[in-house]
Design a protein around this motif. Structure first.
Motif, PDB file in Angstrom:
ATOM      1  N   LYS A  63      15.294  20.593 -43.789  1.00  0.00           N
ATOM      2  CA  LYS A  63      14.898  20.062 -45.209  1.00  0.00           C
ATOM      3  C   LYS A  63      16.129  20.442 -45.940  1.00  0.00           C
ATOM      4  O   LYS A  63      16.682  21.166 -45.950  1.00  0.00           O
ATOM      5  N   HIS A  64      16.609  18.473 -46.503  1.00  0.00           N
ATOM      6  CA  HIS A  64      17.148  18.757 -47.486  1.00  0.00           C
ATOM      7  C   HIS A  64      16.794  18.675 -49.254  1.00  0.00           C
ATOM      8  O   HIS A  64      15.530  17.601 -48.887  1.00  0.00           O
ATOM      9  N   PHE A  65      16.544  19.643 -49.703  1.00  0.00           N
ATOM     10  CA  PHE A  65      16.094  19.361 -50.335  1.00  0.00           C
ATOM     11  C   PHE A  65      16.516  18.525 -51.915  1.00  0.00           C
ATOM     12  O   PHE A  65      18.434  18.915 -51.434  1.00  0.00           O
ATOM     13  N   ARG A  66      16.114  18.327 -52.975  1.00  0.00           N
ATOM     14  CA  ARG A  66      16.816  17.474 -54.018  1.00  0.00           C
ATOM     15  C   ARG A  66      17.856  18.133 -55.048  1.00  0.00           C
ATOM     16  O   ARG A  66      17.717  19.362 -55.614  1.00  0.00           O
ATOM     17  N   ILE A  67      18.751  17.829 -54.954  1.00  0.00           N
ATOM     18  CA  ILE A  67      19.957  18.402 -55.941  1.00  0.00           C
ATOM     19  C   ILE A  67      20.076  17.651 -56.792  1.00  0.00           C
ATOM     20  O   ILE A  67      19.974  16.257 -57.180  1.00  0.00           O
ATOM     21  N   GLY A  68      20.978  18.348 -58.181  1.00  0.00           N
ATOM     22  CA  GLY A  68      20.929  17.623 -59.504  1.00  0.00           C
ATOM     23  C   GLY A  68      22.649  17.054 -58.646  1.00  0.00           C
ATOM     24  O   GLY A  68      23.122  17.153 -58.380  1.00  0.00           O
ATOM     25  N   ILE A 225      29.160  -0.183 -45.979  1.00  0.00           N
ATOM     26  CA  ILE A 225      28.728   1.665 -44.648  1.00  0.00           C
ATOM     27  C   ILE A 225      27.092   2.348 -45.697  1.00  0.00           C
ATOM     28  O   ILE A 225      27.635   2.839 -46.546  1.00  0.00           O
ATOM     29  N   ILE A 226      26.336   2.528 -44.872  1.00  0.00           N
ATOM     30  CA  ILE A 226      25.687   3.561 -45.665  1.00  0.00           C
ATOM     31  C   ILE A 226      24.976   4.363 -44.411  1.00  0.00           C
ATOM     32  O   ILE A 226      24.781   4.418 -43.091  1.00  0.00           O
ATOM     33  N   ILE A 227      25.286   5.270 -45.196  1.00  0.00           N
ATOM     34  CA  ILE A 227      24.674   6.347 -44.866  1.00  0.00           C
ATOM     35  C   ILE A 227      23.146   7.596 -45.849  1.00  0.00           C
ATOM     36  O   ILE A 227      23.394   6.364 -46.977  1.00  0.00           O
ATOM     37  N   SER A 228      22.959   8.105 -45.098  1.00  0.00           N
ATOM     38  CA  SER A 228      21.755   8.804 -45.072  1.00  0.00           C
ATOM     39  C   SER A 228      21.590  10.424 -45.328  1.00  0.00           C
ATOM     40  O   SER A 228      22.330  10.883 -44.035  1.00  0.00           O
ATOM     41  N   GLU A 229      20.687  11.111 -45.740  1.00  0.00           N
ATOM     42  CA  GLU A 229      20.846  11.863 -45.867  1.00  0.00           C
ATOM     43  C   GLU A 229      19.562  12.573 -44.564  1.00  0.00           C
ATOM     44  O   GLU A 229      18.768  11.575 -45.440  1.00  0.00           O
ATOM     45  N   PRO A 230      19.498  13.032 -44.236  1.00  0.00           N
ATOM     46  CA  PRO A 230      17.838  13.636 -43.125  1.00  0.00           C
ATOM     47  C   PRO A 230      16.768  13.725 -43.399  1.00  0.00           C
ATOM     48  O   PRO A 230      16.809  14.323 -45.047  1.00  0.00           O
ATOM     49  N   GLY A 231      15.934  12.658 -43.612  1.00  0.00           N
ATOM     50  CA  GLY A 231      14.720  12.939 -44.345  1.00  0.00           C
ATOM     51  C   GLY A 231      14.224  12.063 -44.989  1.00  0.00           C
ATOM     52  O   GLY A 231      13.521  12.196 -46.186  1.00  0.00           O
ATOM     53  N   PHE A 265      18.432  -0.593 -40.362  1.00  0.00           N
ATOM     54  CA  PHE A 265      18.832  -0.228 -41.568  1.00  0.00           C
ATOM     55  C   PHE A 265      19.934  -0.102 -41.998  1.00  0.00           C
ATOM     56  O   PHE A 265      20.923   0.296 -43.793  1.00  0.00           O
ATOM     57  N   ILE A 266      20.065   1.443 -41.822  1.00  0.00           N
ATOM     58  CA  ILE A 266      21.642   1.939 -42.046  1.00  0.00           C
ATOM     59  C   ILE A 266      22.191   2.752 -41.146  1.00  0.00           C
ATOM     60  O   ILE A 266      22.281   3.173 -39.440  1.00  0.00           O
ATOM     61  N   ASP A 267      23.468   3.262 -41.074  1.00  0.00           N
ATOM     62  CA  ASP A 267      24.741   3.482 -40.579  1.00  0.00           C
ATOM     63  C   ASP A 267      25.110   4.339 -39.296  1.00  0.00           C
ATOM     64  O   ASP A 267      24.678   4.891 -38.213  1.00  0.00           O
ATOM     65  N   LYS A 268      24.622   5.895 -40.575  1.00  0.00           N
ATOM     66  CA  LYS A 268      24.458   7.469 -39.674  1.00  0.00           C
ATOM     67  C   LYS A 268      23.372   7.963 -41.021  1.00  0.00           C
ATOM     68  O   LYS A 268      23.486   7.598 -41.679  1.00  0.00           O
ATOM     69  N   ILE A 269      22.714   9.292 -40.193  1.00  0.00           N
ATOM     70  CA  ILE A 269      22.493  10.241 -40.789  1.00  0.00           C
ATOM     71  C   ILE A 269      23.811  11.232 -40.556  1.00  0.00           C
ATOM     72  O   ILE A 269      23.571  11.993 -39.698  1.00  0.00           O
ATOM     73  N   VAL A 270      23.598  11.387 -41.733  1.00  0.00           N
ATOM     74  CA  VAL A 270      24.767  12.700 -42.270  1.00  0.00           C
ATOM     75  C   VAL A 270      24.514  14.267 -42.950  1.00  0.00           C
ATOM     76  O   VAL A 270      23.670  14.332 -43.273  1.00  0.00           O
ATOM     77  N   ASP A 271      24.626  15.594 -42.081  1.00  0.00           N
ATOM     78  CA  ASP A 271      23.718  16.235 -43.354  1.00  0.00           C
ATOM     79  C   ASP A 271      25.008  16.945 -44.301  1.00  0.00           C
ATOM     80  O   ASP A 271      25.602  16.378 -44.080  1.00  0.00           O
ATOM     81  N   ARG A 272      23.964  17.426 -45.810  1.00  0.00           N
ATOM     82  CA  ARG A 272      24.776  17.568 -46.570  1.00  0.00           C
ATOM     83  C   ARG A 272      26.235  18.594 -45.869  1.00  0.00           C
ATOM     84  O   ARG A 272      27.654  18.501 -46.531  1.00  0.00           O
TER      85      ARG A 272
END
Length: 287
Positions: A63-68, A225-231, A265-272
């Motif tokens: 799980k990726h917690f929110r960060i500032g 290019i649209i990337i997202s963090e997991p979850g 809708f997005i191109d890739k999910i990338v871990d932090r």
């Protein structure tokens, strides 16, 4: 204080009205505040320092917690290379919304930020880039006139200097306290991105949890290019609102990054932990 006493519960005796002794036990152990963190996905409890050392991701379920915003910049931009833009730009109260000034000032003191986005210029593994990072701790990253203005200026700076721009989104949407002034930012930022695109320059969006409302409906989904963090939660209207409108049950994973990846809708999910490397590769390929 001895380490053996950190988790020790205190016992004390009181006397009730019938003079019968009662033994009470304090319900909470003497644990320093913030020492532990519970993952709301796998329900396991971890020593906070261990999670922080893992870039605020759960070691069990990822799980990726929110960060500032500043934490994000620290792990993404090369050390010592970041130059902040419009640092002291701050909100006014264009609609004289009751309590808005007080809320903004309170958040400034609490978060040490002037607004819900930080913009600037830096390097990612040696690649020059303009970057904008939204911060969910400041009014849930809501997009008011200052957020829109700062991001627009960052995009225009990227166009002027012929540089790529990376925007990390994290937002609950338009800021209701600014009404139409907030909604206008959707068009303003999108227009600046259009000019950046016409100049043949690269725009990368990184969607983080949550990216919703007017931010999703405008610049968040305009990246080359649209990337997202997991979850990450990504959507426009809330799930319950949609269900009540269309009178249908939605999939359990609806509005998750994984669901959007399946639907294109997005191109890739990338871990932090991999984000900096992936961004560096993309930037170097598009020089």
């Amino acid at each position: 204080m001895k380490l053996s006493n950190i988790f020790k519960k205190n016992r004390y005796i009181t006397v009730n009205r019938n003079n019968a002794p009662e033994i009470n036990e304090l319900s909470k152990p003497n644990i320093p505040s913030g020492m532990w963190i519970k993952c709301d996905r796998c329900k396991k409890i971890f020593y906070r320092k261990d999670i922080e050392n893992n870039m605020m991701t759960c070691k069990e379920c990822n799980k990726h917690f929110r960060i500032g915003a500043w934490e994000r910049i620290k792990i993404t931009v090369d050390e010592g290379s970041f130059e902040e833009f419009d640092k002291y730009m701050t909100s006014t109260n264009p609609l004289d919304y009751p309590g808005y000034d007080e809320k903004v000032n309170k958040l400034k003191n609490k978060t040490k930020l002037n607004e819900a986005v930080i913009t600037g210029k830096g390097k990612i593994k040696g690649n020059d880039v303009i970057i904008a990072v939204m911060d969910p701790s400041f009014m849930m990253g809501s997009m008011g006139s200052v957020v829109g203005e700062k991001i627009t200026r960052a995009v225009e700076k990227a166009t002027e200097e012929k540089l790529p721009i990376v925007i990390f989104t994290a937002s609950g949407g338009a800021r209701m306290q600014e009404g139409m002034f907030s909604l206008m930012q959707m068009a303003k930022v999108s227009a600046a991105i259009s000019r950046h695109d016409k100049a043949g320059l690269l725009y990368i969006t990184v969607l983080t949890d949550p990216t919703t409302g007017g931010v999703t409906a405008s610049f968040a989904m305009l990246g080359d290019i649209i990337i997202s963090e997991p979850g990450a939660l990504i959507g426009f209207a809330g799930k319950r609102v949609i269900q009540q409108t269309i009178k249908q049950e939605l999939p359990k994973e609806f509005q998750s990054a994984e669901f959007l990846l399946k639907k294109g809708f997005i191109d890739k999910i990338v871990d932090r932990k991999d984000m900096k490397n992936v961004l560096a590769i993309l930037l170097s390929l598009h020089k």
